[in-house]
Design a protein around this motif. Structure first.
Motif, mmCIF file in Angstrom:
data_model
loop_
_atom_site.group_PDB
_atom_site.id
_atom_site.type_symbol
_atom_site.label_atom_id
_atom_site.label_comp_id
_atom_site.label_asym_id
_atom_site.label_seq_id
_atom_site.Cartn_x
_atom_site.Cartn_y
_atom_site.Cartn_z
ATOM 1 N N ALA A 72 4.782 -0.115 0.703
ATOM 2 C CA ALA A 72 3.396 -0.357 0.295
ATOM 3 C C ALA A 72 2.455 -0.260 1.486
ATOM 4 O O ALA A 72 1.362 0.323 1.386
ATOM 5 N N SER A 73 2.873 -0.791 2.627
ATOM 6 C CA SER A 73 2.007 -0.771 3.804
ATOM 7 C C SER A 73 1.761 0.656 4.285
ATOM 8 O O SER A 73 0.680 0.975 4.788
ATOM 9 N N ASN A 74 2.759 1.509 4.137
ATOM 10 C CA ASN A 74 2.586 2.909 4.514
ATOM 11 C C ASN A 74 1.502 3.563 3.661
ATOM 12 O O ASN A 74 0.611 4.250 4.173
ATOM 13 N N LEU A 75 1.558 3.347 2.359
ATOM 14 C CA LEU A 75 0.562 3.938 1.463
ATOM 15 C C LEU A 75 -0.817 3.327 1.695
ATOM 16 O O LEU A 75 -1.831 4.033 1.670
ATOM 17 N N GLY A 91 -4.823 4.948 2.798
ATOM 18 C CA GLY A 91 -5.986 4.831 1.932
ATOM 19 C C GLY A 91 -5.732 4.479 0.489
ATOM 20 O O GLY A 91 -6.657 4.474 -0.332
ATOM 21 N N TYR A 92 -4.495 4.139 0.157
ATOM 22 C CA TYR A 92 -4.173 3.773 -1.224
ATOM 23 C C TYR A 92 -4.394 2.285 -1.478
ATOM 24 O O TYR A 92 -4.294 1.466 -0.562
ATOM 25 N N THR A 93 -4.680 1.965 -2.719
ATOM 26 C CA THR A 93 -4.622 0.589 -3.215
ATOM 27 C C THR A 93 -3.302 0.446 -3.954
ATOM 28 O O THR A 93 -2.963 1.289 -4.800
ATOM 29 N N VAL A 94 -2.545 -0.597 -3.641
ATOM 30 C CA VAL A 94 -1.153 -0.674 -4.077
ATOM 31 C C VAL A 94 -0.877 -1.925 -4.895
ATOM 32 O O VAL A 94 -1.355 -3.018 -4.590
ATOM 33 N N ASP A 95 -0.067 -1.743 -5.930
ATOM 34 C CA ASP A 95 0.515 -2.853 -6.679
ATOM 35 C C ASP A 95 2.016 -2.622 -6.697
ATOM 36 O O ASP A 95 2.494 -1.512 -6.431
#
Length: 219
Positions: free
Chosen positions: A57-60, A64-68
């Motif tokens: 998740a931290s990579n994405l 610039g991504y928002t992650v769930d």
């Protein structure tokens, strides 16, 4: 593992991942951290898989991504990592190579079937689909999924369907899902150093093909 230990470990990973990061990135990673703790309270996640999820998740997030995480996609599918950026959606499934005791005698077929099933079932729910694995493992990815749909032969599709149907019958996989499945990237997770490295599937296959051939894998 009790809740206190789980929380301590997840906080340690999150702290390492957020060191030196901008406030908005820290906030997004900490959201994932808190979500994992809530899921653990419901007995829905374990620490080893949670560590992999927050690293990915931290990579994405850094891109610039928002992650769930652990997002429900349908009545039967829950994905490990779900990310959005603009109008694009990104799903990542993390594979560790674990197979249950019931498949001690057909471990490889079961694992190939699971990977094939995930690519086919999950990729239709996103614009980009990725598999991730710790650096200690090799993903046995059928070569069919690296071909454009127009080059996938009916007999190749049927071979994958027959394999998946041996292990996943409820529901059986649709041939159209195999035909149209797409795999955008592979992520190699270095757990100890806390990072995930992205590779395109063709590069990954090139790096692992000799090992797969030596292992007698017919993919």
């Amino acid at each position: 593992m009790d809740l206190e230990k789980f929380t301590e470990d997840v906080y340690t990973v999150a702290e390492n991942l957020t060191t030196g990061q901008a406030p908005e990135i820290k906030a997004k990673i900490n959201f994932v951290r808190e979500r994992l703790i809530e899921l653990y309270k419901k007995n829905l996640v374990k620490i080893n898989h949670s560590v992999l999820e927050i690293i990915c998740a931290s990579n994405l997030i850094a891109h610039g991504y928002t992650v769930d995480i652990e997002k429900q996609l349908s009545n039967i599918l829950v994905c490990d990592v779900f990310a959005t950026k603009g109008d694009g959606t990104f799903i990542m499934e993390i594979e560790t190579g674990f197979t249950p005791p019931d498949h001690a005698l057909d471990t490889i077929d079961y694992y190939v079937a699971r990977i094939s099933s995930k690519i086919a079932r999950y990729s239709k729910h996103c614009s980009k689909f990725a598999l991730a694995t710790p650096v200690v493992g090799i993903l046995p990815i059928p070569k069919l999924f690296l071909k454009p749909p127009k080059d996938r032969k009916p007999e190749e599709i049927q071979k994958i369907k027959s394999l998946v149907d041996r292990f996943y019958k409820n529901p059986p996989i649709d041939t159209d899902d195999i035909l149209n499945a797409h795999l955008h990237s592979i992520y190699l997770i270095n757990i100890d150093k806390g990072f995930a490295k992205q590779l395109d599937p063709y590069t990954y296959l090139e790096l692992t093909e000799k090992l797969q051939d030596a292992s007698g894998l017919d993919l």
